[in-house]
Design a protein around this motif. Structure first.
Motif, PDB file in Angstrom:
ATOM      1  N   MET A 109       0.818  -1.209   0.000  1.00 11.82           N
ATOM      2  CA  MET A 109       0.000   0.000   0.000  1.00 11.82           C
ATOM      3  C   MET A 109       0.856   1.265   0.000  1.00 11.82           C
ATOM      4  O   MET A 109       0.412   2.317  -0.484  1.00 11.82           O
ATOM      5  N   MET A 110       2.064   1.204   0.526  1.00  7.82           N
ATOM      6  CA  MET A 110       2.978   2.341   0.401  1.00  7.82           C
ATOM      7  C   MET A 110       3.256   2.626  -1.069  1.00  7.82           C
ATOM      8  O   MET A 110       3.263   3.791  -1.510  1.00  7.82           O
ATOM      9  N   LEU A 111       3.485   1.581  -1.837  1.00  5.35           N
ATOM     10  CA  LEU A 111       3.770   1.737  -3.262  1.00  5.35           C
ATOM     11  C   LEU A 111       2.536   2.212  -4.019  1.00  5.35           C
ATOM     12  O   LEU A 111       2.642   2.977  -4.979  1.00  5.35           O
ATOM     13  N   VAL A 112       1.355   1.771  -3.576  1.00  2.00           N
ATOM     14  CA  VAL A 112       0.109   2.264  -4.167  1.00  2.00           C
ATOM     15  C   VAL A 112      -0.031   3.759  -3.893  1.00  2.00           C
ATOM     16  O   VAL A 112      -0.373   4.549  -4.785  1.00  2.00           O
ATOM     17  N   ASP A 312       7.656  -4.977  19.233  1.00  2.00           N
ATOM     18  CA  ASP A 312       7.786  -4.542  17.842  1.00  2.00           C
ATOM     19  C   ASP A 312       6.420  -4.516  17.162  1.00  2.00           C
ATOM     20  O   ASP A 312       6.051  -3.544  16.487  1.00  2.00           O
ATOM     21  N   TYR A 313       5.690  -5.604  17.321  1.00  2.00           N
ATOM     22  CA  TYR A 313       4.419  -5.695  16.603  1.00  2.00           C
ATOM     23  C   TYR A 313       3.386  -4.730  17.175  1.00  2.00           C
ATOM     24  O   TYR A 313       2.519  -4.241  16.452  1.00  2.00           O
ATOM     25  N   LEU A 314       3.489  -4.439  18.477  1.00  5.59           N
ATOM     26  CA  LEU A 314       2.565  -3.453  19.037  1.00  5.59           C
ATOM     27  C   LEU A 314       2.848  -2.073  18.446  1.00  5.59           C
ATOM     28  O   LEU A 314       1.930  -1.274  18.259  1.00  5.59           O
ATOM     29  N   ASN A 315       4.104  -1.780  18.152  1.00  4.94           N
ATOM     30  CA  ASN A 315       4.411  -0.526  17.459  1.00  4.94           C
ATOM     31  C   ASN A 315       3.686  -0.471  16.113  1.00  4.94           C
ATOM     32  O   ASN A 315       3.100   0.547  15.742  1.00  4.94           O
ATOM     33  N   PHE A 316       3.743  -1.579  15.379  1.00  2.80           N
ATOM     34  CA  PHE A 316       3.063  -1.651  14.081  1.00  2.80           C
ATOM     35  C   PHE A 316       1.557  -1.484  14.255  1.00  2.80           C
ATOM     36  O   PHE A 316       0.913  -0.681  13.553  1.00  2.80           O
ATOM     37  N   ASN A 322      -3.450   4.433  14.990  1.00  5.13           N
ATOM     38  CA  ASN A 322      -3.310   5.893  14.994  1.00  5.13           C
ATOM     39  C   ASN A 322      -3.440   6.487  13.599  1.00  5.13           C
ATOM     40  O   ASN A 322      -2.990   7.604  13.349  1.00  5.13           O
ATOM     41  N   GLY A 323      -4.038   5.734  12.672  1.00  6.94           N
ATOM     42  CA  GLY A 323      -4.281   6.265  11.345  1.00  6.94           C
ATOM     43  C   GLY A 323      -3.057   6.333  10.455  1.00  6.94           C
ATOM     44  O   GLY A 323      -2.965   7.177   9.559  1.00  6.94           O
ATOM     45  N   GLY A 324      -2.079   5.422  10.696  1.00 12.52           N
ATOM     46  CA  GLY A 324      -0.919   5.340   9.813  1.00 12.52           C
ATOM     47  C   GLY A 324       0.309   6.075  10.282  1.00 12.52           C
ATOM     48  O   GLY A 324       1.305   6.156   9.550  1.00 12.52           O
ATOM     49  N   GLU A 325       0.303   6.568  11.535  1.00 15.35           N
ATOM     50  CA  GLU A 325       1.433   7.354  12.045  1.00 15.35           C
ATOM     51  C   GLU A 325       1.732   6.971  13.489  1.00 15.35           C
ATOM     52  O   GLU A 325       0.838   6.649  14.263  1.00 15.35           O
ATOM     53  N   ARG A 330       5.145   8.994   9.683  1.00 17.36           N
ATOM     54  CA  ARG A 330       3.965   8.725   8.872  1.00 17.36           C
ATOM     55  C   ARG A 330       4.269   7.581   7.912  1.00 17.36           C
ATOM     56  O   ARG A 330       5.135   7.689   7.056  1.00 17.36           O
ATOM     57  N   ILE A 331       3.553   6.461   8.041  1.00 20.37           N
ATOM     58  CA  ILE A 331       3.739   5.282   7.191  1.00 20.37           C
ATOM     59  C   ILE A 331       2.688   5.258   6.090  1.00 20.37           C
ATOM     60  O   ILE A 331       3.006   5.027   4.917  1.00 20.37           O
ATOM     61  N   LEU A 332       1.432   5.456   6.449  1.00 20.00           N
ATOM     62  CA  LEU A 332       0.313   5.476   5.511  1.00 20.00           C
ATOM     63  C   LEU A 332      -0.599   6.638   5.841  1.00 20.00           C
ATOM     64  O   LEU A 332      -0.575   7.172   6.961  1.00 20.00           O
ATOM     65  N   SER A 333      -1.440   7.006   4.899  1.00 18.13           N
ATOM     66  CA  SER A 333      -2.437   8.038   5.182  1.00 18.13           C
ATOM     67  C   SER A 333      -3.626   7.413   5.912  1.00 18.13           C
ATOM     68  O   SER A 333      -3.880   6.208   5.764  1.00 18.13           O
ATOM     69  N   PRO A 334      -4.379   8.198   6.677  1.00 19.73           N
ATOM     70  CA  PRO A 334      -5.575   7.656   7.331  1.00 19.73           C
ATOM     71  C   PRO A 334      -6.573   7.051   6.347  1.00 19.73           C
ATOM     72  O   PRO A 334      -7.231   6.058   6.647  1.00 19.73           O
ATOM     73  N   MET A 335      -6.687   7.641   5.162  1.00 16.74           N
ATOM     74  CA  MET A 335      -7.619   7.110   4.168  1.00 16.74           C
ATOM     75  C   MET A 335      -7.200   5.715   3.711  1.00 16.74           C
ATOM     76  O   MET A 335      -8.047   4.840   3.513  1.00 16.74           O
TER      77      MET A 335
END
Length: 437
Positions: A109-112, A312-316, A322-325, A330-335
């Motif tokens: 989804m990052m690449l998308v 580690d996985y709880l961080n993910f 938290n909507g991607g952050e 910021r990893i992904l957008s909330p949308m």
């Protein structure tokens, strides 16, 4: 003087409580009551798991809970390695198996998001081997015998199909179609009597070629069937990004979220932290065969190959909650996060098992992009909220994210047997009952 001593002791105790939680990961800690959870009820989590350890049913477990952005629970029970009586530790490294799938799905989804590929793209755009797929259809003759015939795929497999498991690509360990199992065996993706879900045996190109030569179990886009779709998605990530899956994840996900022990193998200096299963399953009496994560795999299996710690996985999971952050990263957008946690199946069939039945033995769940998603308040025989999403691993790990209750829970244990759905239901009920406001 005595009063001052008591105050100092209380401060030291509180400081120890906070620091011991903070050591788990970079999420600020708080008392459960500060975020609407009950400390008394949370004690049932450890007590119930300890009872299972005492019975010899499980070796150990680590449980961590994020509520409203605060780490409110971080506990260990039992043994990291029962054979040597080594106690469980919070930094134990677990084989997370299919909890690798959400990591690879986020990578895609990052690449998308960057416009480098689209969900609607046919995967043959990146892997021409999948341009002309065939489907193995089962029919019964007049005597009731099952016969298989090949028909052309009616539509291309898309990136979205890989993310939601509607590609028609199954698991050799699960499929009932002997022709498909034979094709996967010939490709080296399955070894009868060997370690299950070890698609790490082959090179990335051999995986692509082997899956492409095998027929599909169903027409693309029509049926949810759990399988090697996300392993293949990992190959798409590699082709589009130009990087090995593990390297892409390290750079774009693990490093930003400080997932310091998450990888596709365990280096020599960390191997003493690997959590080991019981040699023999106490319920089935069969030997437990797990991936050898001390060796570097021939491919980074996006479907089942990663290892990591509970913290580690709880961080993910907290980043997704938290909507991607998380912590300014910021990893992904909330949308995008909302899209991944949406129903992607609609009225498609779910043969042989629906997602909820496969994971927990319950109804009421559909599938999104990389996660199982709860559809409504009813149907499921476990507590939860509409819109919560989750997945689990074959060796006993489990997590869920509940946006409505602002809750992220990660449970890691070494329980690879068929009892897993029971423990997933148990821990979900225990944690849910501790949410009091």
């Amino acid at each position: 003087m005595k009063y001052q001593k008591n105050i100092i002791n209380q401060i030291l105790l509180a400081s120890f409580f906070v620091s011991s939680l903070a050591l788990a990961q970079n999420i600020p800690s708080a008392k459960p009551e500060d975020v609407g959870m009950s400390s008394a009820r949370l004690k049932n989590v450890k007590a119930s798991l300890q009872a299972e350890v005492d019975k010899g049913n499980i070796p150990g477990a680590v449980v961590m809970i994020n509520r409203k952005g605060k780490l409110v629970y971080s506990e260990v029970v039992g043994y990291q390695d029962k054979a040597t009586n080594k106690p469980m530790s919070k930094d134990a490294i677990f084989r997370i198996y299919s909890m690798t799938k959400p990591l690879a799905s986020v990578a895609a989804m990052m690449l998308v998001e960057e416009g480098k590929m689209q969900l609607a793209d046919p995967i043959s755009k990146f892997m021409p081997e999948f341009a002309n797929m065939q489907v193995s259809q089962a029919t019964k003759d007049s005597s009731g015998n099952v016969e298989y015939s090949l028909v052309p795929a009616a539509k291309p497999i898309t990136v979205q199909d890989l993310l939601r498991h509607t590609s028609g690509i199954g698991y050799p360990e699960i499929t009932s179609n002997p022709n498909i199992k034979k094709a996967y065996t010939e490709a080296g993706l399955y070894v009868a009597g060997g370690t299950d879900y070890d698609q790490r045996r082959v090179t990335p190109q051999d995986m692509i070629a082997g899956i492409a030569k095998a027929p599909l179990n169903s027409q693309p886009g029509t049926n949810w069937e759990y399988g090697m779709s996300v392993d293949l998605l990992g190959r798409v990530v590699e082709i589009v990004s130009g990087k090995r899956l593990g390297d892409f994840l390290q750079e774009r996900l693990f490093n930003p979220l400080q997932m310091k022990d998450t990888a596709f193998s365990v280096p020599a200096d960390k191997q003493g932290r690997i959590a080991e299963a019981l040699p023999v399953d106490p319920f089935t009496k069969n030997p437990n065969k797990l991936l050898d994560v001390t060796i570097k795999p021939n491919n980074d299996s996006g479907g089942a190959g990663a290892v990591g710690t509970t913290g580690d996985y709880l961080n993910f999971a907290s980043m997704m909650l938290n909507g991607g952050e998380l912590n300014g990263q910021r990893i992904l957008s909330p949308m995008t996060v909302n899209l991944m946690a949406s129903d992607m199946l609609g009225n498609r069939t779910t043969v042989p098992l629906a997602p909820g039945q496969l994971l927990m033995g319950v109804d009421g769940y559909t599938f999104g992009l990389g996660f199982m998603v709860r559809q409504g308040q009813g149907l499921a025989s476990v507590d939860g909220s509409p819109g919560e999403y989750m997945w689990a691993g074959a060796a006993g790990t489990f997590f869920w994210i509940d946006p409505k209750e602002q809750l992220a829970v990660v449970v890691m244990s070494q329980v690879p047997g068929p009892i897993r759905p029971y423990y997933r239901r148990m821990i979900k009920q225990l944690v849910s009952s501790a949410v009091v406001k």
